[in-house]
Motif scaffolding. Sequence first.
Motif, short mmCIF file in Angstrom:
data_model
loop_
_atom_site.label_atom_id
_atom_site.label_comp_id
_atom_site.label_asym_id
_atom_site.label_seq_id
_atom_site.Cartn_x
_atom_site.Cartn_y
_atom_site.Cartn_z
N CYS A 157 -84.81 99.16 118.95
CA CYS A 157 -86.18 99.80 118.63
C CYS A 157 -85.96 100.99 119.68
N GLY A 203 -85.46 104.95 118.92
CA GLY A 203 -86.39 105.65 119.11
C GLY A 203 -84.77 107.08 120.00
N ARG A 250 -85.59 110.52 119.20
CA ARG A 250 -85.88 111.80 120.01
C ARG A 250 -84.86 113.21 119.64
N ILE A 270 -90.28 107.23 108.65
CA ILE A 270 -89.10 107.43 109.51
C ILE A 270 -88.48 108.34 108.64
#
Length: 136
Positions: free
Chosen positions: A11, A15, A19, A116
């Motif tokens: 994860c 992320g 980002r 996503i």
Amino acid sequence: MALLIILLFICLCIGMSLRMLFIPHKIKGKRVSFENFIFLAFVYLTVLIGFGLIYIILELYGYVVLIEGGQNMVGSFLNRLETGLYFSAITLFSVGYGDISPIGIGRLIAVLEALIGYTIPAAFVARAVFDMENKH
């Protein structure tokens, strides 16, 4: 405990990759360049592999998250890995052939991955437009 650490690491990688879409100086130029294309491809690849591994790890620890042809996934680790990565790609790119279905917690994970998948291109375009406006 090891499962939790592995899932948290995956994860974190997803992320961090997502980002990067929001860091202003990472996308350069006024038009799509090869560098931007590669950047976007690596973001997609990171998310695809990350979610594929999440499906497989949960399966290996006894959680049934994917069914193929109405049956639980069976076979060798490589067969399961192939199925998990395939399902991840089909979900991320919102194709959804229906040959593999998520169940249980797999449904929530698949919804998150599809969300996503929808937002990556929008974030990429928004970032490029925002950067162009800031340069003028």
